[in-house]
Design a protein around this motif. Sequence first.
Motif, PDB file in Angstrom:
ATOM      1  N   ASP A  19      -3.461   0.658  -3.642  1.00 59.22           N
ATOM      2  CA  ASP A  19      -3.227  -0.725  -3.226  1.00 59.22           C
ATOM      3  C   ASP A  19      -3.211  -1.656  -4.438  1.00 59.22           C
ATOM      4  OD1 ASP A  19      -5.859  -0.739  -3.991  1.00 59.22           O
ATOM      5  OD2 ASP A  19      -6.652  -1.481  -2.082  1.00 59.22           O
TER       6      ASP A  19
ATOM      7  N   SER B 114      -3.264  14.213  -5.721  1.00 59.71           N
ATOM      8  CA  SER B 114      -2.860  14.037  -4.318  1.00 59.71           C
ATOM      9  C   SER B 114      -3.827  14.765  -3.385  1.00 59.71           C
ATOM     10  CB  SER B 114      -1.445  14.570  -4.120  1.00 59.71           C
ATOM     11  OG  SER B 114      -1.419  15.978  -4.348  1.00 59.71           O
TER      12      SER B 114
ATOM     13  N   THR C 271       0.950   5.433  -0.040  1.00 58.33           N
ATOM     14  CA  THR C 271       0.256   6.711   0.132  1.00 58.33           C
ATOM     15  C   THR C 271       1.128   7.816  -0.460  1.00 58.33           C
ATOM     16  OG1 THR C 271      -0.877   5.980   2.130  1.00 58.33           O
ATOM     17  CG2 THR C 271      -0.692   8.345   1.791  1.00 58.33           C
TER      18      THR C 271
ATOM     19  N   ARG D 171       3.381  -1.056   4.004  1.00 56.69           N
ATOM     20  CA  ARG D 171       2.777   0.272   3.903  1.00 56.69           C
ATOM     21  C   ARG D 171       3.898   1.289   3.787  1.00 56.69           C
ATOM     22  NH1 ARG D 171      -2.683  -0.232   5.551  1.00 56.69           N
ATOM     23  NH2 ARG D 171      -2.887   2.029   5.431  1.00 56.69           N
TER      24      ARG D 171
ATOM     25  N   GLU E 157       1.492  11.955  -1.042  1.00 54.41           N
ATOM     26  CA  GLU E 157       1.070  13.307  -0.686  1.00 54.41           C
ATOM     27  C   GLU E 157       2.008  14.306  -1.339  1.00 54.41           C
ATOM     28  OE1 GLU E 157       0.618  13.913   3.461  1.00 54.41           O
ATOM     29  OE2 GLU E 157      -0.755  12.230   3.757  1.00 54.41           O
TER      30      GLU E 157
ATOM     31  N   ILE F 249       0.860  -1.188   0.000  1.00 56.55           N
ATOM     32  CA  ILE F 249       0.000   0.000   0.000  1.00 56.55           C
ATOM     33  C   ILE F 249       0.894   1.235   0.000  1.00 56.55           C
ATOM     34  CG2 ILE F 249      -1.750   1.290   1.280  1.00 56.55           C
ATOM     35  CD1 ILE F 249      -2.725  -1.381   2.395  1.00 56.55           C
TER      36      ILE F 249
ATOM     37  N   THR G 158      -4.145   7.098  -1.976  1.00 60.68           N
ATOM     38  CA  THR G 158      -3.554   5.838  -1.501  1.00 60.68           C
ATOM     39  C   THR G 158      -3.819   4.760  -2.541  1.00 60.68           C
ATOM     40  OG1 THR G 158      -3.846   6.424   0.824  1.00 60.68           O
ATOM     41  CG2 THR G 158      -3.573   4.093   0.316  1.00 60.68           C
TER      42      THR G 158
ATOM     43  N   MET H 238       4.942   5.547   2.378  1.00 59.49           N
ATOM     44  CA  MET H 238       4.411   6.866   2.066  1.00 59.49           C
ATOM     45  C   MET H 238       5.497   7.687   1.394  1.00 59.49           C
ATOM     46  SD  MET H 238       2.759   9.820   4.484  1.00 59.49           S
ATOM     47  CE  MET H 238       4.344  10.479   4.969  1.00 59.49           C
TER      48      MET H 238
END
Length: 591
Positions: free
Chosen positions: A454, A449, A429, A485, A431, A427, A452, A487
């Motif tokens: 997946d 943005s 994310t 996960r 930003e 996953i 997220t 980011m």
Amino acid sequence: MSNTPHTEAPFEAVPAVWHQGLTVGRYHLLARIAVGGMAEIWLARQAGLKGFEKFVVIKRILDGLGTDPEFVAMFLDEARIAAQLNHPHIVQIFDLGEEAGAFFIAMEYLPGENLAAIARTGARQSQPLPIPLAVRVIADAAEGLAYAHTKTGPDGKLLGIVHRDVSPQNILVTYDGVVKVVDFGIAKAATRESQTMVGQVKGKTAYMSPEQAKGQSLDARSDIFALGILLFELVTRSRLFQFSDPLEALRVVASDDPIPLAHERNPEVPATLGLIIARALARDPDQRYSTGRQFQYALEEWLRSQPEVPGAAELAAYMHERFGARIQERAKMLEAARNGEVSSTGIRRAVSSNTGDSMPGRAQVDEETTLEQSLRKRSRLSMTAAAVGGLLLLGGMGAFFALRSGGSVEPVPPPVATPPVAPAPPILTIETDPPGALIKVDGQEVGHSPLTLDTLSVGEHSVAASLEGRLPAERQVKLANPGERAMVLLALAVEPAPTPNPPPTSTETASPSASQSRPAKKAAMGKLTLDTTPWTRVFLRKQRLGDTPLIDVQLPAGKYQLKLVNEEKNISTVIEVEIRAGQTTAKKLRL
């Protein structure tokens, strides 16, 4: 005949006898699968409403030991400690009960093999566990132990758990590729009722730390040393410590003799990995990784440097290739046990193989000893044989599969009916600062943005962001494992307005060296304020800036990649920020 009533407890007058078909509390006994000097192990079924059913393993104190206060205290300690641990890489304890005066523990059913069986089967089939898979196993075990080491009680105080028996029998890999640390039977916690005194040695000598062999006080670093031994033996396919008797074993482990490097013992081991193992095996605890999480991170970093990063799916594939016949046989056995059509002897035959309870290599003499036991016969609280000892020390379903006898195992194709469960996708994310930028991943538009995803596969991906009036930004992101996960935060700088080049001044024309002689201007500075939930340690080029929240940290203007780490929450991610001259860049992130 006297009419005086008996004062003895019923279970003392008539010892409880467990048998196949008996219902004990919520559990229906299917078969006794092993018995040792202290306890017996049963396969049982827990049934509920509307067809609910779950297989469990029950460990019960043997008749006669239930009246021994020291042993009962040790048994209850095991249950109390293990019951507080709830982690994917630690065997789960469901229940502590008492039936007719005999205590028992109900625990997770784990269809799989311990490391000793995996190593021996791989060696016999000339298909040893590949080095990256061995690293994956130990990294997962380190994660589970790190959780136990840092576990706190209801009052928020550290429990101070140390496993003290990290050995091949107590690391299990299920057929689905899940690694489990089992049997906290001699684990030490600061809060345990029956304390092990300094100077008393418990555990298997071949997997003790030097301080454990000397009978000194222990902390998490002792378990890290034991994990280092396991990884050394898995990747070199040889034993680390060689000895001929228990006293010699303690001397070898406790000595100051240099420990060989894994990459020198086996040239197939990369030197970078060998050095990681060497640090875990430092005889001085202060020179080792200070926490299980640090050791795990070092192994994870090494795995990410490999062409392919293995996970549970790859481990499951290896297990099915090596143990395909046993998987099918055990599936049939469970079905027969459910229907009451199999005896304890049948179950033991179904789970047996010619694997031993120790790693491949030169045979050792009695790998389980204490300082007292090496000088006299073992007491009734001690294991009577290494094979039974390994069986009981497995605790959960590891106990179910630790008993080994004759019979060979030939690899067969994985059963079509029970393929490994598909791993969860990673996953990611994304930003941007400011938000609302158009995001492209691997050249394909995926939205604006923040968002997220997946739907990405494991591997490297290019993430690009663009927004009108801002300079575009791009980052390479590596998703190493299924279910991971991650980011990425992209800072989009303001697009500068074009300005014409001014004509050179007379001073500059007349004296080109004048500007060169001027002192260089100091770099323009800006400030960073950063807060994260949960808190994280913030690193810039391996230099620690501090823990969040960071407030008004001065940095030269420019773009930076910051690494955010929280070992307790298993967070390790990188963000990008832009520091503008004379301004404060403020970020608040939920990880």
